[in-house]
Write an enzyme that holds these catalytic residues in place. Structure first.
Site, short mmCIF file in Angstrom:
data_model
loop_
_atom_site.label_atom_id
_atom_site.label_comp_id
_atom_site.label_asym_id
_atom_site.label_seq_id
_atom_site.Cartn_x
_atom_site.Cartn_y
_atom_site.Cartn_z
N ILE A 206 -16.20 10.86 -5.07
CA ILE A 206 -15.84 9.49 -4.71
C ILE A 206 -16.28 9.12 -3.29
O ILE A 206 -16.47 7.96 -2.98
CB ILE A 206 -14.32 9.27 -4.89
CG1 ILE A 206 -13.92 9.58 -6.34
CG2 ILE A 206 -13.92 7.86 -4.53
CD1 ILE A 206 -14.71 8.81 -7.39
N GLY A 207 -16.47 10.12 -2.42
CA GLY A 207 -16.97 9.76 -1.08
C GLY A 207 -16.65 10.78 -0.02
O GLY A 207 -17.54 11.42 0.53
N HIS B 177 -4.79 14.42 -5.49
CA HIS B 177 -3.62 14.33 -4.62
C HIS B 177 -2.68 15.53 -4.79
O HIS B 177 -1.64 15.60 -4.16
CB HIS B 177 -2.87 13.02 -4.86
CG HIS B 177 -3.64 11.83 -4.40
ND1 HIS B 177 -4.57 11.20 -5.19
CD2 HIS B 177 -3.66 11.17 -3.21
CE1 HIS B 177 -5.10 10.19 -4.52
NE2 HIS B 177 -4.58 10.16 -3.32
N ASN C 93 0.82 -1.20 0.00
CA ASN C 93 0.00 0.00 0.00
C ASN C 93 0.86 1.26 0.00
O ASN C 93 0.37 2.36 0.21
CB ASN C 93 -0.95 0.02 1.21
CG ASN C 93 -1.92 1.18 1.16
OD1 ASN C 93 -2.33 1.60 0.09
ND2 ASN C 93 -2.25 1.73 2.30
N GLU D 178 -9.21 5.72 -11.03
CA GLU D 178 -8.12 6.69 -11.25
C GLU D 178 -7.74 6.73 -12.71
O GLU D 178 -7.64 5.72 -13.37
CB GLU D 178 -6.91 6.30 -10.40
CG GLU D 178 -5.76 7.29 -10.46
CD GLU D 178 -4.84 7.11 -11.66
OE1 GLU D 178 -4.36 8.13 -12.17
OE2 GLU D 178 -4.63 5.97 -12.07
#
Length: 813
Positions: A485-486, A749, A164, A719
Site C-alpha cells: 500500500i505504500g 494492524h 478519524n 481494507e
C-alpha cells in the site's frame, strides 16, 4: 506528587495567572497578537453556572500513554507499570478540570485502547476464540481482542461515526452469555473520589452499544442485535448499583446513535431500555449525551420523553438545527447540557456568539437548568497549546486545544452567572477579528482557480477498460499482480535521522544519503520477495497528511498536537488556516530516485485531497468543499509532474473518503459528489497509459460502492480482511466492478503473521466474486507501524499465495 503528574499539570500551572479574586486575562507579551493561553482556575468570587466536559484526550500531553502501551506490548515493562502511567494521567486530567472550575467532570472516559472495547469487557462479551473462561477481564484478553495474538485475529476495527478515531466492533449473537466482567467504571469513580474529585461516570449507552455491534461470525446477518437488549441491561443494573453504593450522584450515558437515521423499532429500544433501567436509576441524576450532528425530530421526541433522564446533552456546533427543536419545546424541569464549545476542531470559540446562544437557551430552560458543555468529547482535538512554543503567535491566538477548551467552557459559564471576564472576552474578540482580516488567510489566485472548476466534471476521456488494456501493454504485469500500500516499517534509526535533520544536527546531504540508503533497502527487499509493483517505502515521511501539508501553503503545524486514531496510534493533524496551493514539487525527487533503482514499476505515492481535508483541522470560515477543491488542484499539479518524470503508476490515497460521509442520509449525495469530483480533478489530465491507483482503509464501504466506482480510478486497494470480508458481499450481490481491485488479504494492524494457506484461501474467496484479470493481491494497509520481522514473512506468504493461485488458474485454463 509523582513526576508524571507534575509534568502533565505543569502547563496548567504555567498558564495560571497571579489571580486571587478574578479571572483577568494577560497577553503573553505586549507586542504579540492577543493570546488566550494564560488563565487562572483558582479562586472565583462568585459561583459560576454549571459547566461540563463530555470527555478528554487520553494519550497525555506528550503521548505518555502511547509509549507506556508500546513498552508493555514489547515486553519491556509490566502491567503494573502501564497501570501506574494510566492512573497518573487520569488523576492529572481530573485535577486539571477541578482546578479549572468544571462542575461535571467525567470519569471512565479514559481507556487503554477504546471505550467501546471497555464496554464489551464490562459486559463479558468476549468472542470464544480468545479462550476467556470468566472472571475479571485482564490485559491479556483485552489486548488480544484489540490486537489479535499469535493464534487468533483481532476483532474488527472501524471508524467512530465520521471521525478519524477507530473503535473495536463488538461481535454478538444469541449465544453470548453476558456477565459483569470489568469493574473499570466503578473503580475509576472511586479512584477520582479518593483524590477529592466527585466525577460523573460515563457509560456507552446500552442501545448505542448494540447498534454499534455486528453479528458474530456464524450468526445470520439478519440477526437483530437489539433483541439482546434485555440480556445486557442486567449488567448495566449491576454497574449502576455499584456506582450508587460508591456515592455517584450523576451518571452519563453516551447515546450518539440518536443522531443517526433511526427507525421506529430502534427508537422504541431507547424507550424500552431506559424504562427498564428506571428502578436502577432511582436516586441518580441521569444525563443522556448525544453528539456529532443534529438530533432528528422523532429521536428528539423519544429522548426528551424518557422519564428516568434528568438532563440531555446536545452538540450545538454540528447540530445547529437542534436549537430549533429546543426552542420549539424542552421538557420542564430538565437540564440542558448545551454543547457550544467545539470538541472536533481547534479554533478558539467565538465567545460572544456562544454567550448569545446560551442566553437565548437560558430563557427557555431556566437559569438553574442550563449547563455549558463541549459539543462532544475533546478526544478528537489536540491536548494543550502550552506545548506549542514554536507555533506562529498570530495563528496560535486563533486556536484552542483541549486544555484551552476546558477554560472556554468555564469562562462562558462564569459569564452566564453575571461575572464576565471582560479582558478575556476582549482578547477573544480581538483574535477573532485578527483571523478574519489577516492577509495570510486569502489568496485570490487560488480562489479564482477553484471557482473555475465548476464548469466540468473532470473525467478522463477514455473508459477504464480501454485504459487498463493500454496500461497492461506498457506494464506487462502477471495475473493477480502483487503490491503493497505504500509505507514500510519506520525504524527507530529512521525516525532518528528525520529528527536530527529537522533539528539541523545533520546536513541535507547526509539526510538525503540516509534516506536513499533506506529506499534502496526497501526496493531490494521487494525485488527479493518478487513483488510486482513496488513502493519506495516512504522513509522521508512522518505522516501521510502532515508530509504534504508541510509543503503546501495555507497549512500550519504543531509539535505536540497529537490525536488518538486507535490504540496507541496517534496522528498529528495539520491546521488548514488559509487558501491552499503548491509552491513546488513535493515527491518527484524521491519517486524518481526510487524508480532509478529498479526496472519494475515504482508507484508514486500521494495523499488525496479528501483525505488531506478529513485528516486535518480544517478552517471553519468557508465550506469544506471549497478547501477540498483547492487541495485537489495542488495534488493535480503533483500528479502531472510525476508523470512527466516517468512515473507510470501513481497512487492517490483516499483513505478517509468514507469517513467524511455525513451521518444523515439526506446529506450523503452532496458530500459524495464534491468528494469524488475532487479526486477526479487530481488525475483528469494524465495519459491513458498512466495507471492511477487509490487506497481506502477501515470503513463500511458497501453503502458507497457506486461512488467508489464513480471515482474512476484504474485500481483500488481497499481494507477487507479485518471486517470478515464484508466488502466482498457487494460483489456477491451483483455490483459490477470493471477496474482493478485489491481487497486486502491480511490485517497489518495486528502483529500476527498469516500463513500462505490462509492468504490463498482469502484470494480464492475473492476470485469467487471478482474476475481474475482485475484482482490485485496486497495487504490491507501501509506497513509503517509493523516490524520487519513481521513484514518480511507476511509478504513472502502473500507472494507465494498469489503464485500458487496463478499456477492453479493457468492449469484450469
Amino acid at each position: 506528587m509523582n513526576q508524571l503528574s507534575h509534568h502533565i499539570l505543569a502547563p496548567f500551572r504555567a498558564i495560571s495567572l497571579r489571580l486571587s479574586h478574578s479571572t483577568s486575562f494577560i497577553a503573553t507579551n505586549s507586542h504579540s497578537p492577543p493570546s488566550l493561553l494564560r488563565f487562572s482556575f483558582r479562586s472565583f468570587s462568585v459561583r459560576a453556572m454549571a459547566s461540563h466536559i463530555v470527555g478528554y484526550p487520553r494519550m497525555g500531553p506528550k503521548r505518555e500513554l502511547k509509549f507506556a502501551l508500546e513498552s508493555f506490548w514489547d515486553g519491556k515493562s509490566s502491567a503494573e507499570d502501564l497501570q501506574k502511567v494510566a492512573a497518573d494521567l487520569r488523576s492529572s486530567i481530573w485535577k486539571q478540570m477541578s482546578d479549572a472550575g468544571i462542575k461535571f467532570i467525567p470519569s471512565n472516559t479514559f481507556s487503554c485502547y477504546d471505550q467501546v472495547l471497555d464496554t464489551t469487557a464490562m459486559l463479558g462479551a468476549v468472542p470464544p476464540r480468545y479462550g476467556w473462561n470468566g472472571g475479571e477481564i485482564g490485559f491479556d484478553v483485552y489486548f488480544s481482542m484489540a490486537r489479535g495474538n499469535a493464534s487468533v485475529p483481532a476483532m474488527e476495527m472501524t471508524k467512530w461515526f465520521d471521525t478519524n478515531y477507530h473503535y473495536i466492533v463488538p461481535e454478538l449473537g444469541p449465544e453470548v452469555n453476558f456477565s459483569y466482567a470489568s469493574h473499570k467504571a466503578v473503580n475509576e469513580y472511586k479512584e477520582a473520589k479518593a483524590l477529592g474529585v466527585d466525577t460523573v461516570p460515563v457509560l456507552v449507552g446500552p442501545v448505542s452499544y448494540l447498534l454499534l455491534s455486528k453479528p458474530a461470525k456464524g450468526v445470520e446477518k439478519s440477526f437483530s442485535l437489539l433483541s439482546l437488549i434485555d440480556k445486557i441491561l442486567p449488567v448495566y443494573q449491576e454497574v449502576l448499583a455499584e456506582l450508587k453504593a460508591a456515592g455517584a450522584s450523576w451518571i452519563q450515558f453516551d447515546e450518539p446513535k440518536l443522531v443517526m437515521d433511526l427507525g421506529a423499532l430502534e427508537l422504541q429500544a431507547f424507550t424500552h431500555a431506559y424504562s427498564a433501567l428506571e428502578g436502577s436509576l432511582s436516586g441518580l441524576n441521569v444525563l443522556v449525551e448525544t453528539y456529532f450532528a443534529d438530533v432528528p425530530v422523532e429521536a428528539y421526541k423519544t429522548l426528551t420523553s424518557l422519564k428516568s433522564v434528568t438532563g440531555f446533552g446536545f452538540d450545538l456546533v454540528r447540530g445547529t438545527k437542534t436549537l430549533d427543536l429546543i426552542k420549539g419545546g424542552f421538557p420542564s424541569g430538565k437540564y440542558l447540557f448545551a454543547g457550544v464549545v467545539d470538541g472536533r476542531n481547534i479554533w478558539a470559540n467565538n465567545l460572544a456568539s456562544s454567550l448569545d446562544t446560551l442566553k437565548a437557551l437560558e430563557g427557555i430552560v431556566g437559569k438553574d437548568k442550563l449547563v455549558v458543555s463541549t459539543s462532544c468529547s475533546l478526544l478528537h482535538t489536540a491536548v494543550d497549546l502550552v506545548n506549542e512554543p514554536k507555533l506562529d503567535k498570530e495563528i496560535k491566538s486563533w486556536l484552542a486545544f483541549a486544555a484551552q477548551k476546558v477554560v472556554e467552557v468555564n469562562a462562558l459559564a462564569t459569564a452566564l452567572a453575571g461575572q464576565q471576564d471582560e479582558a478575556f472576552f476582549s482578547a477573544n474578540a480581538a483574535a477573532q477579528a485578527s483571523r478574519k482580516s489577516s492577509p495570510r488567510v486569502t489568496n485570490e489566485t487560488v480562489q479564482k482557480a477553484a471557482a473555475a472548476l465548476k464548469g466540468s466534471d473532470h473525467r478522463r476521456a477514455t473508459n477504464v477498460s480501454a485504459r487498463l488494456d493500454s496500461q497492461q501493454k506498457k506494464l506487462n504485469l502477471p495475473i493477480l499482480p502483487t503490491t503493497t500500500i505504500g509505507s514500510f516499517p519506520q525504524t527507530m534509526d529512521l525516525r532518528r535521522v528525520r529528527r536530527e535533520y529537522k533539528a539541523k544536527k545533520i546536513s541535507e546531504q547526509n539526510y538525503v544519503e540516509a534516506i536513499k540508503e533506506e529506499i534502496n533497502k526497501v526496493v531490494k527487499i521487494q525485488e527479493e520477495l518478487d513483488i510486482d509493483v513496488l513502493v519506495h517505502g516512504e522513509p522521508e515521511r512522518n505522516d501521510m497528511v502532515e508530509y504534504f501539508g508541510e509543503q503546501l501553503s495555507g497549512f500550519a503545524f504543531t509539535a505536540n498536537g497529537w490525536v488518538q486514531s486507535y490504540g496507541s496510534r496517534c496522528v498529528k493533524p495539520p491546521i488548514i488556516y488559509g487558501d491552499v496551493s503548491r509552491p513546488k514539487a513535493m515527491t518527484v525527487f524521491w519517486s524518481s530516485m526510487a524508480q532509478s533503482m529498479t526496472k519494475r514499476p515504482m508507484k508514486g505515492m500521494l495523499t488525496g485531497p479528501v483525505t488531506i481535508l478529513n485528516w486535518s483541522f480544517v478552517r471553519n470560515d468557508q465550506p469544506r468543499f471549497e478547501t477540498c477543491y483547492q487541495i485537489a488542484l495542488a495534488i493535480k499539479d503533483e500528479v502531472e509532474d510525476l508523470e512527466k518524470a516517468g512515473i507510470t503508476v501513481i497512487q492517490i490515497d483516499e483513505a478517509a473518503l468514507r469517513e467524511g460521509l455525513p451521518l444523515r442520509k439526506s446529506e450523503h449525495s452532496f458530500y459524495l459528489n464534491w468528494a469524488v469530483h475532487s479526486f477526479r480533478i487530481t488525475n483528469c489530465g494524465v495519459e491513458d497509459t498512466t495507471q492511477i491507483h487509490t487506497h481506502m482503509c477501515y470503513s463500511n464501504f458497501n453503502d458507497i460502492i457506486h461512488s467508489i466506482i464513480d471515482m474512476d480510478a484504474d485500481v483500488i486497494t481497499i481494507e477487507n480482511s479485518r471486517s470478515d470480508e464484508k466488502l466482498l458481499s457487494v460483489f456477491r450481490e451483483g455490483v459490477k466492478y470493471g477496474a482493478g481491485i485489491g481487497p486486502g488479504v491480511y490485517d497489518i494492524h495486528s502483529p500476527r503473521i498469516p500463513s500462505e494457506e490462509e492468504i490463498a484461501d482469502r484470494i480464492e474467496k475473492m476470485l469467487a466474486v471478482l474476475e481474475s484479470n482485475i484482482l490485485w493481491v496486497n495487504p490491507d494497509c501501509g506497513l509503517k507501524t509493523r516490524k520487519y520481522a513481521e513484514v518480511k514473512p507476511a509478504l513472502s506468504n502473500m507472494v507465494a499465495a498469489a503464485k500458487h493461485l496463478r499456477t492453479k488458474l493457468g492449469s484450469a485454463q
